[in-house]
Design an enzyme around this catalytic site. Structure first.
Site, short mmCIF file in Angstrom:
data_model
loop_
_atom_site.label_atom_id
_atom_site.label_comp_id
_atom_site.label_asym_id
_atom_site.label_seq_id
_atom_site.Cartn_x
_atom_site.Cartn_y
_atom_site.Cartn_z
N GLY A 40 0.71 -1.28 -0.15
CA GLY A 40 0.00 -0.09 -0.02
C GLY A 40 0.92 1.15 0.00
N ARG B 109 3.67 -1.44 -5.57
CA ARG B 109 3.92 -0.39 -6.37
C ARG B 109 5.32 0.42 -6.11
NH1 ARG B 109 -0.57 2.96 -8.16
NH2 ARG B 109 -1.86 1.92 -6.56
N CYS C 208 -11.10 4.95 -29.58
CA CYS C 208 -12.54 5.78 -30.00
C CYS C 208 -13.34 5.85 -28.91
CB CYS C 208 -13.28 4.92 -31.04
SG CYS C 208 -12.16 4.89 -32.63
N1 LLP Z 1 -1.68 -7.02 -0.92
C1 LLP Z 1 -2.95 -7.10 -1.39
C2 LLP Z 1 -3.75 -8.02 -0.66
C3 LLP Z 1 -3.30 -6.05 -2.29
O1 LLP Z 1 -4.77 -6.54 -2.89
C4 LLP Z 1 -2.42 -5.31 -3.07
C5 LLP Z 1 -2.80 -4.28 -4.17
C6 LLP Z 1 -1.02 -5.06 -2.70
C7 LLP Z 1 -0.67 -6.09 -1.59
C8 LLP Z 1 -0.08 -4.30 -3.16
O2 LLP Z 1 -0.39 -3.07 -3.07
P1 LLP Z 1 0.47 -2.01 -3.45
O3 LLP Z 1 1.87 -1.89 -2.67
O4 LLP Z 1 1.07 -1.92 -4.77
O5 LLP Z 1 -0.06 -0.75 -3.16
N2 LLP Z 1 -4.61 -1.11 -10.13
C9 LLP Z 1 -4.61 -0.11 -9.10
C10 LLP Z 1 -3.79 -0.70 -7.74
C11 LLP Z 1 -4.68 -1.94 -7.16
C12 LLP Z 1 -4.06 -2.49 -6.17
C13 LLP Z 1 -4.80 -3.71 -5.77
N3 LLP Z 1 -3.99 -4.57 -4.46
C14 LLP Z 1 -3.82 1.01 -9.66
O6 LLP Z 1 -3.34 1.19 -10.85
O7 LLP Z 1 -3.38 2.12 -8.81
#
Ligand code: LLP
Length: 420
Positions: free
Chosen positions: A240, A278, A344
């Site tokens: 996150g 991310r 489009c």
């Molecule tokens: N763990 C779980 C259970 C998750 O659902 C997620 C992301 C992560 C870890 C990793 O989170 P991060 O560290 O990447 O924030 N498509 C969206 C982001 C969706 C994230 C879904 N879950 C975007 O492009 O912003």
């Protein structure tokens, strides 16, 4: 810090000028930097250095490319997977099964079995129902599944509503006020080894308070569970952590995050795990694109039509997300433009009235911070193919995903005899 920098007026990825990649592989193309991935992996690990042996599972959904997974595997990372497909990828990149956690609200029986067969480290159960099903499948196959119960702490992560996961109305986890009861019930089932709690409240978090609140609730739950005689040896704190999408933006660093985690989890006496996506991959990749033409209409600003579209990079259309757009060879004064793709629908807009490098037909440009949730969210809308992906390492580069041409996708379709 990332390794996409101007050198003598030309944007490079590490030591490779981006025009060289465009010339050899074509555009649009995702370009990843191995050195940046490694750096981010190490900075994140160092941020957690106050903790005792944290386990770090890369969120495969953010960038499932095999070469990217391999770089992280070599950094000692495991994987957070959410489908059988992601599990297969983590294994193909030689990630150790015990370093794989399986999250997700809709794991099918086949996927649960796939996880059991691979002997993965942990299933993060998202419901009582899932726990019962996994217990049955495990017991029938003479196996015991190591599990954590994912809780929904009902905390507002303060991020985009579509990527927020820890509010009571979201589909994820079990309500934290029912967690102790569900945990005890699942712990009594022979097919499960309930060993801990998992939490993940959302993505692209710009401040640490919501995380701290959620972790505080998890700490209280662990104490409650132990008070009720349950064993809790693991806690998975999810991912996150946000990243800067605009030059100059600052977000909490991995060190600040790690210090907060160390403070909140003091005395928990569990093995801690993390699922960053991310923060590892985001700024380790760009989407390299070429300007098809510059269209002038009645608006004051011209439409710069690039060869990348919303099917290649969905985030701006899907979340209104901002990606910095820079010319690969910036020249002349900056100006205000709309940046759009060829698809489009009006949603295929990357930026409106953006002050940026002036671009002309044939120029190359990059969408920055496209290493996470970029290629992985692509589609073939408008019968466009899937973009190629390239990994750079110093002065060399390799295509790590072929461009999947529209024709190859059409080849998987057929007109039935009875329609001819
Ligand atoms: N763990 C779980 C259970 C998750 O659902 C997620 C992301 C992560 C870890 C990793 O989170 P991060 O560290 O990447 O924030 N498509 C969206 C982001 C969706 C994230 C879904 N879950 C975007 O492009 O912003």
């Amino acid at each position: 810090m990332n390794h996409f920098q101007l050198r003598d007026g030309v944007l490079h990825c590490e030591d490779v000028p981006l025009p060289a990649i465009a010339a050899e592989v074509g555009t649009p193309v995702y370009v990843y930097s191995r050195a940046t991935l490694q750096r981010h992996a190490r900075v994140f690990r160092e941020g957690l250095s106050a903790l005792d042996d944290p386990q770090i599972h890369f969120a495969v959904k953010s960038n499932p490319n095999l070469a990217v997974l391999k770089v992280l595997q070599q950094e000692g990372y495991g994987a957070d997977v959410v489908s059988g497909g992601e599990l297969a990828r983590a294994l193909a990149a030689d990630m150790a099964p015990e370093k794989i956690v399986f999250s997700g609200v809709g794991k099918t029986d086949a996927e649960l079995m796939q996880g059991l067969d691979a002997d993965i480290g942990q299933f993060n159960l998202e419901s009582e129902e899932e726990g019962r099903e996994l217990a049955d499948i495990a017991a029938q196959n003479g196996k015991v599944a190591r599990c954590a119960l994912r809780v929904n702490p009902d905390v507002d992560a303060g991020t985009h509503e579509k990527i927020s996961t820890g509010k009571a109305e979201n589909k994820f986890g079990v309500p934290i006020n029912r967690a102790a009861e569900i945990y005890a019930m699942l712990a009594a089932l022979p097919g499960l080894d309930m060993r801990g709690i998992a939490v993940h409240i959302g993505s692209q978090l710009a401040n640490l308070e919501p995380l701290e609140t959620a972790f505080g609730k998890v700490g209280a739950l662990i104490a409650e569970l132990r008070g009720a005689g349950q064993s809790v040896t693991h806690a998975d704190l999810g991912g996150g952590l946000g990243v800067p999408y605009k030059a100059g933006e600052t977000l909490p660093s991995p060190a600040e995050y790690g210090a907060m985690v160390a403070r909140v989890t003091k005395g928990w006496n569990v093995a801690l795990a993390f699922e960053p996506g991310r923060v590892i991959a985001g700024n380790a990749g760009v989407l390299l694109t070429k300007v098809i033409r510059v269209k002038r209409s009645s608006n004051a600003s011209p439409f710069v039509v690039v060869d990348a579209a919303m099917n290649d990079l969905a985030r701006p259309a899907m979340y209104g997300a901002w990606h910095d757009i820079d010319a690969v060879e910036p020249k002349g004064p900056r100006s205000v433009s709309h940046i759009v793709g060829p698809i489009c629908e009006t949603g295929d807009t990357f930026a409106m009235n953006r002050e940026m490098d002036t671009l002309a037909s044939g120029d190359l440009a990059v969408f920055r911070t496209a290493g996470a949730y970029g290629a992985t969210m692509a589609s073939s809308y408008n019968s466009r193919g899937f973009v190629a992906e390239v990994l750079v390492d110093g002065d060399k580069f390799a295509v790590v995903a072929d461009r999947l041409l529209a024709g190859a996708i059409m080849d998987a379709e057929r007109i039935p005899d009875w329609l001819v």
